[in-house]
Design a protein around this motif. Structure first.
Motif, PDB file in Angstrom:
ATOM      1  N   ASP A 206      21.250  33.869 111.564  1.00 21.98           N
ATOM      2  CA  ASP A 206      22.190  32.809 111.199  1.00 21.98           C
ATOM      3  C   ASP A 206      21.554  31.825 110.220  1.00 21.98           C
ATOM      4  O   ASP A 206      22.149  31.456 109.197  1.00 21.98           O
ATOM      5  CB  ASP A 206      22.676  32.089 112.458  1.00 21.98           C
ATOM      6  CG  ASP A 206      21.530  31.485 113.267  1.00 21.98           C
ATOM      7  OD1 ASP A 206      20.436  32.088 113.300  1.00 21.98           O
ATOM      8  OD2 ASP A 206      21.731  30.409 113.867  1.00 21.98           O
ATOM      9  N   ASN A 210      22.524  31.567 106.182  1.00 23.07           N
ATOM     10  CA  ASN A 210      22.977  30.270 105.680  1.00 23.07           C
ATOM     11  C   ASN A 210      22.079  29.755 104.562  1.00 23.07           C
ATOM     12  O   ASN A 210      22.555  29.204 103.558  1.00 23.07           O
ATOM     13  CB  ASN A 210      23.028  29.253 106.811  1.00 23.07           C
ATOM     14  CG  ASN A 210      24.133  29.556 107.808  1.00 23.07           C
ATOM     15  OD1 ASN A 210      24.991  30.393 107.550  1.00 23.07           O
ATOM     16  ND2 ASN A 210      24.111  28.886 108.943  1.00 23.07           N
ATOM     17  N   GLY A 360      21.549  35.896 116.705  1.00 20.05           N
ATOM     18  CA  GLY A 360      20.478  35.298 115.919  1.00 20.05           C
ATOM     19  C   GLY A 360      19.460  34.509 116.707  1.00 20.05           C
ATOM     20  O   GLY A 360      18.414  34.147 116.173  1.00 20.05           O
ATOM     21  N   ASP A 379      23.125  23.655 112.199  1.00 20.24           N
ATOM     22  CA  ASP A 379      23.873  24.571 111.350  1.00 20.24           C
ATOM     23  C   ASP A 379      23.649  24.167 109.895  1.00 20.24           C
ATOM     24  O   ASP A 379      24.070  23.083 109.463  1.00 20.24           O
ATOM     25  CB  ASP A 379      25.366  24.519 111.701  1.00 20.24           C
ATOM     26  CG  ASP A 379      26.176  25.603 111.001  1.00 20.24           C
ATOM     27  OD1 ASP A 379      26.053  25.732 109.778  1.00 20.24           O
ATOM     28  OD2 ASP A 379      26.932  26.313 111.685  1.00 20.24           O
ATOM     29  N   HIS A 526      28.302  37.219 111.234  1.00 25.23           N
ATOM     30  CA  HIS A 526      28.008  35.796 111.087  1.00 25.23           C
ATOM     31  C   HIS A 526      28.870  35.152 110.005  1.00 25.23           C
ATOM     32  O   HIS A 526      29.331  34.017 110.171  1.00 25.23           O
ATOM     33  CB  HIS A 526      26.524  35.609 110.751  1.00 25.23           C
ATOM     34  CG  HIS A 526      26.155  34.184 110.476  1.00 25.23           C
ATOM     35  ND1 HIS A 526      26.141  33.220 111.457  1.00 25.23           N
ATOM     36  CD2 HIS A 526      25.817  33.548 109.308  1.00 25.23           C
ATOM     37  CE1 HIS A 526      25.801  32.048 110.924  1.00 25.23           C
ATOM     38  NE2 HIS A 526      25.606  32.230 109.630  1.00 25.23           N
ATOM     39  N   HIS A 529      32.141  33.961 111.302  1.00 27.71           N
ATOM     40  CA  HIS A 529      32.096  32.676 112.017  1.00 27.71           C
ATOM     41  C   HIS A 529      32.154  31.509 111.017  1.00 27.71           C
ATOM     42  O   HIS A 529      32.837  30.507 111.261  1.00 27.71           O
ATOM     43  CB  HIS A 529      30.827  32.589 112.861  1.00 27.71           C
ATOM     44  CG  HIS A 529      30.844  33.472 114.071  1.00 27.71           C
ATOM     45  ND1 HIS A 529      31.449  33.102 115.249  1.00 27.71           N
ATOM     46  CD2 HIS A 529      30.343  34.714 114.280  1.00 27.71           C
ATOM     47  CE1 HIS A 529      31.315  34.072 116.144  1.00 27.71           C
ATOM     48  NE2 HIS A 529      30.647  35.062 115.574  1.00 27.71           N
TER      49      HIS A 529
END
Length: 673
Positions: A206, A210, A360, A379, A526, A529
């Motif tokens: 994750d 990102n 993750g 996040d 992922h 999401h």
């Protein structure tokens, strides 16, 4: 003609444009050679490491070359569209200026290269993943079967389709608005590749995905924007100083984003001590060195170039120094492609647990209240978004105060509460447990779609931005204020804020996502999401914007229409929650069972808890919305009363006197009858 316009004889412009074209081709060839050479040195043993048969030298050396072709076309396409959309001022009518149209045409040719390169990557990645020579997978049946079974070839096929659409669309686009749309589509074309590959698998995928999102978007805007700037300067384009200044600001932001995201991604894949002790670490160090040189060199030379361009000179220097920067950039792309072909040390270590492989990261226990509040996992996408939005809003408020203007404290508090809601929903324990526990996911869904948007629209960000940014004076190019107004008044905004459309998106997406099988598919990805959270936020904002928003909306609803939209959504939310509680089928059962969490055995009970949350949480936003409407109506009445009083003071009560005279006349008529 503006003073910043620089024109040269046609022959000189053609010669310079040809030089830039040769530069781009040379840089691309250099990047391909570097990628192939470094791959030969660093990734030759990767097949044995992963237990795969070697597909042969054609695949081994050809894959990095075709990837460089695809990625070079992608960055030039996106950079050219960035220049057309936000660099070169459009005409007041909304049509592209001649230089903007030239940038769009260049983007079309780059998109064609992107499309061909991405299409070539498809069989090479299929051969690489199966350990077969590339000629063995070129059969139509075999290739389409591998595309259907393997994620990476499928992602590149989708990217090729997006690039094909861009290549066609760039041939017909003439307006600024559509250039912005194509720019967004170009950025979206990078996403399928980001969602697959090394970063999308294994532990901490994750964070890796990102961070790669920021890294590749930043690289595309930075590298592509520089090539587009050089092409614009070679054409003798107008507003060169302005375009250079705007690109310099974008480049600085991209450099910061690439530096931070690159460090984050590297730390996920290796320990700091492995930076110089492994081949992967050596390539990371080489890439970091290239980025540092590019950042310092580019910033200094563009700042000096802007000063000279504003004085009517400096174009030749900008081209000369920009060419050197472009060569180093493309060399860095070659290093990055080789880095993507090299096994990171983390993948050669112990195999992560089942939960860590799927989401993750591991989970320490059931989602207690303490864990939901304090078990933080930041996040990088939405946590960063919340912080950046709060910082930008605070900067805008401070700008107004320095200027002597006031801004309501209530709006600031509301906006910060909205940002805090996003931060809690995505980066606290709620965000950590949401991918693995349905009830927590439903709580996150309610926070992002029904609470955060309420606070955000009450903050009035558009109104704040319109007051902070001054309008462009006559003869000057459009800026952020004009872009924002164009977005608010665009046909897309008018359609989305239509009461029927907004209501259908807000409540219909609940049923479509959870009862159509989409949620079962999205659980394993992922990127899905990320897309779900974006959807929750956007549809919530679009729904509440015309209802209680402070900002000007494309559609003005009467008070009864606002109340009607709110009350019309209530039964649909209630029915959705009841349907979840009454359902005997577990949504996403295969994924939740594959996690094998020892403390989550009653999946149906957890789903019913999630349905109860969906049913009960609809009351909280309703209370906030109704209070906001009552306050707004009360303030509207007060403002109307003050306007009437000011008018009466100005004209001596002429309107009231006329009204009284009308009543007197009616009374006399009645007595006469």
């Amino acid at each position: 003609m503006p003073s910043e316009t620089v024109r040269e004889p046609a022959r000189d412009r053609r010669t310079t444009s040809t030089t830039v074209g040769v530069l781009v081709v040379t840089a691309g060839v250099l990047a391909a050679l570097i990628a192939a050479a470094l791959t030969a040195l660093s990734a030759s043993g990767s097949y044995a490491v992963y237990g795969l048969p070697d597909p042969g030298p054609v695949t081994h050396y050809g894959l990095p070359v075709v990837r460089v072709i695809a990625e070079s076309g992608a960055v030039v396409c996106i950079g050219s569209l960035l220049l057309a959309a936000f660099g070169i001022p459009a005409k007041r009518s909304g049509a592209l200026a001649a230089d903007g149209y030239a940038a769009v045409r260049a983007a079309g040719w780059a998109a064609a290269v992107w499309c061909v390169g991405a299409a070539l990557v498809v069989p090479f990645t299929a051969a690489d993943a199966t350990g077969k020579p590339v000629h063995d997978v070129l059969s139509t049946d075999v290739l389409f079967g591998l595309i259907d079974a393997l994620e990476e070839p499928k992602a590149w096929a989708l990217t090729a389709l997006v690039a094909f659409v861009l290549a066609l669309a760039c041939r017909v686009v003439l307006s600024w608005g559509w250039a912005v749309v194509l720019f967004g589509l170009g950025l979206a074309g990078l996403f399928p590749v980001i969602a697959t590959g090394h970063s999308a698998a294994g532990g901490a995928h994750d964070i890796a995905t990102n961070s790669l999102l920021y890294h590749l978007f930043g690289a595309a805007l930075w590298v592509g924007g520089l090539i587009a700037l050089l092409a614009h300067a070679a054409r003798g384009g107008s507003w060169l100083a302005l375009v250079t200044r705007r690109f310099s600001a974008v480049a600085l932001v991209c450099w910061i984003a690439m530096a931070l995201s690159g460090v984050t991604n590297a730390l996920v894949r290796m320990a700091p001590g492995q930076l110089f002790g492994t081949t992967y670490g050596a390539l990371v160090a080489l890439k970091i060195a290239g980025l540092v040189v590019l950042g310092v060199f580019g910033f200094l030379q563009r700042r000096r170039a802007v000063d000279r361009l504003e004085g009517g000179a400096g174009r030749a220097e900008l081209l000369r120094l920009g060419a050197v920067e472009a060569l180093v950039m493309f060399a860095t792309i070659g290093v990055a492609v080789a880095l993507g072909r090299t096994p990171p040390p983390a993948e050669l270590g112990p195999v992560p647990g089942r939960t860590e492989l799927l989401i993750g990261y591991p989970l320490d226990g059931p989602p207690t209240a303490a864990r939901l509040l304090f078990d933080v996992r930041f996040d990088l996408v939405y946590g960063t978004l919340a912080i950046v939005l709060a910082a930008l809003y605070a900067w805008g408020v401070r700008r107004l105060r320095v200027r002597g203007d006031r801004w309501p404290v209530g709006r600031t508090v509301s906006w910060l509460l909205g940002c805090l809601t996003i931060l809690v929903a995505t980066s606290s324990g709620v965000g950590r447990y949401a991918p693995a526990v349905f009830s927590v996911h439903m709580g996150q869904h309610m926070l992002l779609s029904m609470l955060a948007p309420v606070f955000l629209v009450l903050g009035g960000p558009t109104s704040l931005a319109l007051r902070v940014f001054k309008p462009a004076s006559k003869g000057q190019p459009a800026g952020p204020r004009e872009w924002l107004l164009a977005l608010v008044n665009s046909p897309v905004s008018r359609v989305l804020t239509h009461p029927v459309v907004a209501l259908a998106l807000f409540v219909g997406s609940f049923y479509l996502l959870y009862f159509s099988g989409l949620f079962d598919v999205a659980l394993t990805q992922h990127w899905a999401h990320l897309a779900m959270n974006a959807h929750f936020l956007l549809v919530g904002y679009v729904f509440y914007w015309p209802v209680i928003g402070i900002d000007p909306a494309p559609r003005r609803l009467p008070p009864i229409g606002k109340v009607g939209m709110v009350f019309a959504s209530m039964p649909f939310h209630a029915f959705f929650g009841i349907a979840l509680m009454m359902s005997a089928t577990v949504i996403g059962s295969d994924f939740y069972r594959s996690l094998d969490l020892p403390w989550l055995t009653d999946l149906l009970g957890d789903q019913r808890l999630g349905g109860g949350l969906a049913w009960a949480s609809g009351e909280i936003p309703l209370v906030v919305v109704m209070l906001a409407l009552l306050v707004q109506w009360s303030r509207a009445d007060s403002r109307q009363a003050r306007r009437i009083d000011r008018k009466a003071d100005a004209d001596g009560g002429a309107e009231l006197a006329a009204y009284n005279e009308m009543l007197r006349q009616l009374a006399e008529d009645d007595r006469g009858r």
